[in-house]
Structure formats: structure tokens, C-alpha cells
Enzyme design. Structure first.
Site, PDB file in Angstrom:
ATOM      1  N   SER A   1      10.804  -0.849  -6.053  1.00 48.23           N
ATOM      2  CA  SER A   1       9.344  -0.831  -5.550  1.00 48.23           C
ATOM      3  C   SER A   1       8.548  -0.840  -7.033  1.00 48.23           C
ATOM      4  CB  SER A   1       9.146   0.259  -4.861  1.00 48.23           C
ATOM      5  OG  SER A   1       7.756   0.469  -4.284  1.00 48.23           O
TER       6      SER A   1
ATOM      7  N   ARG B   1      -1.466   9.802   2.106  1.00 46.95           N
ATOM      8  CA  ARG B   1       0.287   9.736   2.537  1.00 46.95           C
ATOM      9  C   ARG B   1       0.303   9.016   3.883  1.00 46.95           C
ATOM     10  NH1 ARG B   1       4.859   8.828   0.310  1.00 46.95           N
ATOM     11  NH2 ARG B   1       6.699  10.018   1.268  1.00 46.95           N
TER      12      ARG B   1
ATOM     13  N   HIS C   1      10.296  -1.418   3.917  1.00 48.47           N
ATOM     14  CA  HIS C   1      10.025  -1.427   2.526  1.00 48.47           C
ATOM     15  C   HIS C   1      11.245  -0.012   1.886  1.00 48.47           C
ATOM     16  CE1 HIS C   1       8.965  -1.281  -1.810  1.00 48.47           C
ATOM     17  NE2 HIS C   1       8.283  -0.229  -1.709  1.00 48.47           N
ATOM     18  N   ASP C   2      11.245   0.898   2.840  1.00 52.39           N
ATOM     19  CA  ASP C   2      12.059   2.228   2.599  1.00 52.39           C
ATOM     20  C   ASP C   2      13.518   1.865   2.491  1.00 52.39           C
ATOM     21  OD1 ASP C   2      10.243   4.019   1.870  1.00 52.39           O
ATOM     22  OD2 ASP C   2      10.398   5.304   4.028  1.00 52.39           O
TER      23      ASP C   2
ATOM     24  N   ASP D   1      10.577  -5.718   4.738  1.00 56.31           N
ATOM     25  CA  ASP D   1       9.693  -5.498   3.970  1.00 56.31           C
ATOM     26  C   ASP D   1       8.457  -6.172   3.787  1.00 56.31           C
ATOM     27  OD1 ASP D   1       8.395  -4.112   1.961  1.00 56.31           O
ATOM     28  OD2 ASP D   1      10.141  -4.134   0.550  1.00 56.31           O
TER      29      ASP D   1
END
Length: 378
Positions: free
Chosen positions: A152, A222, A351-352, A318
């Protein structure tokens, strides 16, 4: 056979010489927090720098003695017998300036005023972070890295290393990253920043003097960010349309769905440990990263100074840093006839995925580092 690194100890290094920043400002009398794992070999050829993403730190692997749930953020990848094997490599994690985890940041004292920097902390970029990391490596006596690795925002730093310090990198491994942010990604960052800035407790970034924290803004920021880290499929599989209670409460303000409960939990947790000014600085650094900009939009020209071998990795679900963005990088590297490998992994996590223990992903990383170990004699 994999094993835990066990307890690790963070270190700190102070720098008196000002760090020139791309903004034209400079950061003086600053400290970098860092950790190292493994042993540096005699010719100092087995060092691997791990660059962190938005809300991570120098604590890449291992645990802190006496602290529950203190496992490093990439502990599944880094350690004895793991894909990045600390029996073979000397691994370095550095906390970037502007962060809130030990390196000099907005909550520290501004030497010009004697008060916390707050909103006066200089705007910092990916390139500034890389230059700060290079200074730390100078102090450690490491002239060339076996590899620089990041996912990232960390991947952007890895790419920047290849461009800014080409003679100091043998391998660049960039995971789930992009050559710049799309307009949509900048938009997400801006909404998150506005949530923080408009929180009444923000006080123009000088909330430390008021003894408060803009937690409401941090929670919303967040929650916005977390949605972008997950894929639609993974959210559907984990939460679907499950209600929090047995029946709807028919409320517009109470929690009705499990996904709402999860996001509020993530927001609450984040607001307890992350700094609001740091969030603004790091998301801006993401926005500004665009190495092709100085070359008329020509990414291949931006990469031309590089001399290392490259490994790019992306994940099919992602959507924040999609495979198409990694392929842009690969195309630019191939234009320069660099040694490039690219893997596009079919993973459901969004994405994680770069932080998770996907067997295919970890097998790829293990094979890559096995090859690097043989190359440098580690």
C-alpha cells in the site's frame, strides 16, 4: 519450521541535521523510532527495509514484553522460518516522521516555539520519508539493501527508493500499491480529513493545548477508510444484511446491522490510539505521491534511474489499489527493460489481503526471498 521472534525492543535514533523536505521546509532535531530483527552479516549485504502503511509503525514483527496483543503488524510474514526469514535477513522497520508511534510528529515539541507542533508540523511526502530512512541506514552502516519491501503506502515508499536511491537497492518488492492515487481515492481521503477538521475538538490542529482529542472525527475517518480496505464479497460473506437484534428497531440513529456495529467498533478503537494530525499528514502524503508528474506524466521516465529488480503483487478484489494500477507500474518498468516479475493473486479480501496469510501470496514471497538470499549469500 516457523517460530515467533518473541519479545523485541524498539530503538530510537536522533538527528540534529535538518531534513530538507519537498515542500521547501525542513525538519530539524528529529528522532526516528525503529526496530531490527535478525543479524546483519559481515559484509552488510542481507538488510531488508520494510516500509509501513498508513496506520502501522516500525513494529513489524515480534511482541513487546508485558504488553498483551502487541504482535507486529506483519508478524505472519516476518520472522524465523517465515517468508521473510530473520534467520537469513536483517530486517529493519522504521517509523516515519509525522507518525504518532515514536518518531517525531505533531504531538512533539516544536523547537521554535517550545510547544507541540500540532498543525504547524511541516507537510511531509513519501520522498521525504525515504530520505529519512536513508539517513538511518547511513548511521547503521548499510550502503545497499538486499531488498526494500512495502504494501500500500509502504509500496509507494519501496518504489520511491528505487527511483531516489537507485544504487542502494538490489530488489524492490511493492505489494498492493499504485503509481499515484486516483481522483476517487483522493476524494475518500478528503472526506476523512474533513471529518477530523470539522470536529469541534480539533481546534485547528492544536487540540493538545486544550487537553482533548477529536475522537468523533477520527471515528468517522477510520470508518470511511476501513470500508475501502475490504472487498464487497468479503463484507457480504462476513456480515451480509445480518441485523444486530432479532428484529428491526426502526431507528435512524441506533445500530441496526452487524456491519454498522463492526465499523463503529473499528472507529472507536482507532480513535483511542491514533493522532488526528498524523492522519491528515499521512493521507496528504498519499495524495501527493506522483513520480510521473515531474516527467510530464511519463511514468517510464520517472523509473528510468532505477537499477534494481522488481516484484509487483496485486490482489483481484482490491478496488482501492486495483491490479490495473500495478500493471501501469509493470508496463513502465518493462519499457525500461528492467527485470520485473508480476503476480496477480485471486484473493477475496480486498486491499487488506496484503496483510493476511494467503498461502499463494506467502509462497510467492517465500520464493522471492529465497532467491534474494542465494544472491546475497544469506
Amino acid at each position: 519450521m516457523t517460530a515467533s521472534l518473541g519479545h523485541v525492543t524498539p530503538q530510537a535514533m536522533q538527528f540534529a541535521d535538518p531534513l530538507p523536505l519537498r515542500s521547501g521546509a525542513s525538519l530539524r532535531d528529529y528522532t526516528l523510532a525503529y526496530e531490527t530483527y535478525g543479524t546483519l552479516n559481515a559484509d552488510k549485504s542481507n538488510a531488508v527495509l520494510v516500509c509501513h502503511a498508513l496506520n502501522a509503525s516500525h513494529h513489524v514483527a515480534g511482541t513487546y514484553e508485558g504488553q498483551a496483543k502487541s504482535e507486529g503488524w506483519w508478524d505472519n510474514l516476518v520472522g524465523p522460518g517465515k517468508p521473510l526469514d530473520t534467520n537469513r535477513f536483517f530486517v529493519i522497520g522504521v517509523n516515519n516522521p509525522g507518525s504518532c508511534f515514536g518518531s517525531t510528529g505533531p504531538m512533539h515539541t516544536n523547537p521554535d516555539t517550545g510547544r507541540p507542533y500540532g498543525a504547524d508540523f511541516p507537510v511531509i511526502t513519501v520522498e521525504d520519508w525515504v530520505d529519512a530512512q536513508a539517513r538511518l541506514l547511513d548511521r547503521l552502516g548499510i550502503t545497499q539493501l538486499a531488498a526494500v519491501l512495502g504494501g500500500s503506502l509502504g509500496g509507494m515508499q519501496a518504489l520511491s527508493w528505487a527511483m531516489r536511491h537507485p544504487q542502494r537497492v538490489r530488489h524492490c518488492i511493492a505489494v498492493a500499491t499504485a503509481p499515484n492515487l486516483s481522483a476517487q481515492n483522493i476524494a475518500f481521503n478528503e472526506v476523512a480529513r474533513r471529518a477530523i477538521i470539522t470536529d469541534p475538538e480539533f481546534h485547528g490542529g492544536h487540540f493538545y493545548a486544550h487537553g482533548v482529542v477529536p475522537k468523533r472525527g477520527l471515528r468517522v475517518a477510520r470508518m470511511i477508510g476501513h470500508i475501502t480496505y475490504l472487498s464487497d464479497d468479503s463484507m457480504e460473506a462476513k456480515f451480509g444484511r445480518s441485523l444486530k437484534g432479532e428484529q428491526p428497531a426502526y431507528s435512524t440513529q441506533d445500530i441496526e446491522f452487524e456491519i454498522e456495529s463492526y465499523l463503529r467498533y473499528q472507529g472507536d478503537k482507532f480513535s483511542e490510539y491514533f493522532d488526528a494530525n498524523t492522519y491528515l499528514l499521512i493521507t496528504r502524503a498519499l495524495d501527493y505521491f506522483d513520480p510521473a508528474r515531474e516527467h510530464g506524466g511519463n511514468l517510464a521516465a520517472a523509473f528510468a534511474p532505477a537499477r534494481c529488480k522488481f516484484q509487483l503483487v496485486s490482489f483481484t478484489t482490491d478496488w482501492r489499489f486495483s491490479p490495473a494500477r500495478s500493471r501501469e507500474i509493470v508496463k513502465a518498468l518493462l519499457h525500461n527493460r528492467f527485470d520485473v516479475s508480476y503476480a496477480e493473486i485471486d484473493a477475496p479480501h480486498g486491499h487488506d489481503a496484503f496483510l493476511l496469510d494467503d498461502p499463494r501470496y506467502h509462497a510467492l514471497m517465500r520464493a522471492r526471498f529465497d532467491g534474494i538470499a542465494k544472491e546475497v549469500g544469506a
